[in-house]
Design an enzyme around this catalytic site. Structure first.
Site, PDB file in Angstrom:
ATOM      1  N   MET A 149       0.850  -1.195   0.000  1.00  0.00           N
ATOM      2  CA  MET A 149       0.000   0.000   0.000  1.00  0.00           C
ATOM      3  C   MET A 149       0.889   1.250   0.000  1.00  0.00           C
ATOM      4  O   MET A 149       0.444   2.330   0.376  1.00  0.00           O
ATOM      5  CB  MET A 149      -0.937  -0.014   1.206  1.00  0.00           C
ATOM      6  CG  MET A 149      -1.905  -1.198   1.148  1.00  0.00           C
ATOM      7  SD  MET A 149      -3.470  -0.910   1.968  1.00  0.00           S
ATOM      8  CE  MET A 149      -2.947  -0.575   3.617  1.00  0.00           C
ATOM      9  N   HIS A 194       9.375  -3.452   3.352  1.00  0.00           N
ATOM     10  CA  HIS A 194       9.005  -3.634   1.939  1.00  0.00           C
ATOM     11  C   HIS A 194      10.261  -3.840   1.091  1.00  0.00           C
ATOM     12  O   HIS A 194      10.282  -4.652   0.168  1.00  0.00           O
ATOM     13  CB  HIS A 194       8.278  -2.395   1.405  1.00  0.00           C
ATOM     14  CG  HIS A 194       6.997  -2.072   2.095  1.00  0.00           C
ATOM     15  ND1 HIS A 194       6.840  -0.994   2.936  1.00  0.00           N
ATOM     16  CD2 HIS A 194       5.789  -2.696   2.075  1.00  0.00           C
ATOM     17  CE1 HIS A 194       5.611  -0.953   3.388  1.00  0.00           C
ATOM     18  NE2 HIS A 194       4.948  -1.962   2.893  1.00  0.00           N
TER      19      HIS A 194
HETATM   20  O1  PAF Z   1      -0.195  -5.845   3.549  1.00  0.00           O
HETATM   21  C1  PAF Z   1      -0.592  -4.906   2.840  1.00  0.00           C
HETATM   22  O2  PAF Z   1       0.070  -3.894   2.653  1.00  0.00           O
HETATM   23  C2  PAF Z   1      -1.961  -5.005   2.170  1.00  0.00           C
HETATM   24  O3  PAF Z   1      -2.876  -5.632   2.988  1.00  0.00           O
HETATM   25  C3  PAF Z   1      -1.908  -5.657   0.784  1.00  0.00           C
HETATM   26  C4  PAF Z   1      -1.471  -7.107   0.863  1.00  0.00           C
HETATM   27  C5  PAF Z   1      -0.968  -4.888  -0.121  1.00  0.00           C
HETATM   28  C6  PAF Z   1      -3.302  -5.643   0.136  1.00  0.00           C
HETATM   29  O4  PAF Z   1      -3.772  -4.358  -0.036  1.00  0.00           O
END
Ligand code: PAF
Length: 284
Positions: free
Chosen positions: A29, A36
């Site tokens: 997101m 990330h």
């Molecule tokens: O973990 C996240 O950031 C969200 O839940 C995802 C998997 C991108 C789905 O919107």
């Protein structure tokens, strides 16, 4: 390459598939942090091509949650993905994903609903409908990108378990790669929502990881009684922590454990400065 439409992504991936290249997907997101970064690095390492999706998915936020104030930092996110070596950043608008004038209730949109047994507990208890929104958007992303591998962090362990179940139950032809939690040196698990915490809040938030590490240390010394393990944990919490849950559950089925064992995950959620934080630890 920053792309905003489903059509562009499909065309690019089609080209790659024609050349026999493998594709990794890292759904996010945005507001990317080192957690990330480690997922994207894993995908770049493992796959010929990597797609990172950046989409603040409205249908996984419950009424009263932080959809409007959720951090949106696409320019920085895109730069980071480029530096790590991702090939596409897919950043659609809600209209691109759900249609113009989209009505996001399940009276009007086809949802993917994971089993109630997996969603009526832990985060699903207070975030009703959240995992329906997650499974629906992730399923859409899988259909758009058709990746060979999809990378998810263990920080959102309940989400990971539910998505694995979805992939299994719906025979989705890809492999989910679970990736370890990334922590600050202090132990704090990285989260985009840590941005909401003050310096003092960040110190208070350390109690979560500390109590989890302590539970694991006690388990490693031979304590497997859940009441005893929970009691050690409560001593780390004070009036600055609003505990939502501390639970011992199976790492595949989410069933409640009677005794801690090597298949146990300890899950915690608590509010600090009204910011909802989650963390977990595997006992094996
Ligand atoms: O973990 C996240 O950031 C969200 O839940 C995802 C998997 C991108 C789905 O919107």
């Amino acid at each position: 390459m920053l792309l905003h439409t489903i059509k562009e992504v499909r065309e690019q991936v089609k080209e790659w598939k024609k050349q026999g290249l493998t594709v990794g997907l890292v759904p996010t997101m945005g507001a990317l942090h080192n957690g990330h970064k480690s997922l994207i690095e894993k995908s770049v390492d493992k796959c010929d091509k990597t797609v990172v999706s950046v989409f603040v998915n409205p249908i996984q936020f419950c009424p009263g949650e932080d959809l409007d104030k959720y951090p949106r930092t696409l320019e920085e996110d895109n730069k980071l993905c480029d530096e790590i070596g991702a090939d596409i950043v897919f950043a659609p608008t809600p209209a691109e994903m759900y249609g113009e004038g989209h009505i996001l209730s399940n009276d009007f949109l086809t949802y993917v609903i994971p089993p109630y047994f997996y969603t009526d507990k832990l985060c699903g208890k207070s975030r009703v409908g959240h995992f329906d929104g997650v499974c629906t958007v992730v399923n859409k992303l899988f259909n758009i990108v058709q990746p060979d591998f999809a990378f998810f962090g263990k920080k959102d362990m309940q989400q990971l378990i539910i998505l694995k179940k979805m992939v299994h139950d719906l025979n989705i032809p890809l492999e989910i790669i679970p990736c370890p939690i990334v922590r600050e040196q202090s132990g704090l698990a990285l989260s985009s929502r840590n941005k909401y915490l003050s310096d003092k809040g960040k110190v208070d938030a350390l109690a979560l990881s500390k109590l989890l590490f302590n539970i694991k240390a006690c388990y490693n010394k031979g304590v497997n009684d859940i009441k005893a393990l929970s009691e050690t944990a409560y001593s780390f919490l004070n009036e600055n922590h609003e505990l939502e849950y501390l639970e011992f559950r199976d790492k595949d089925t989410l069933e409640e454990k009677k005794f801690a064992d090597d298949n146990t995950v300890v899950f915690i959620a608590a509010r600090v400065e009204n910011v909802r934080l989650i963390d977990n630890i595997e006992l094996n």
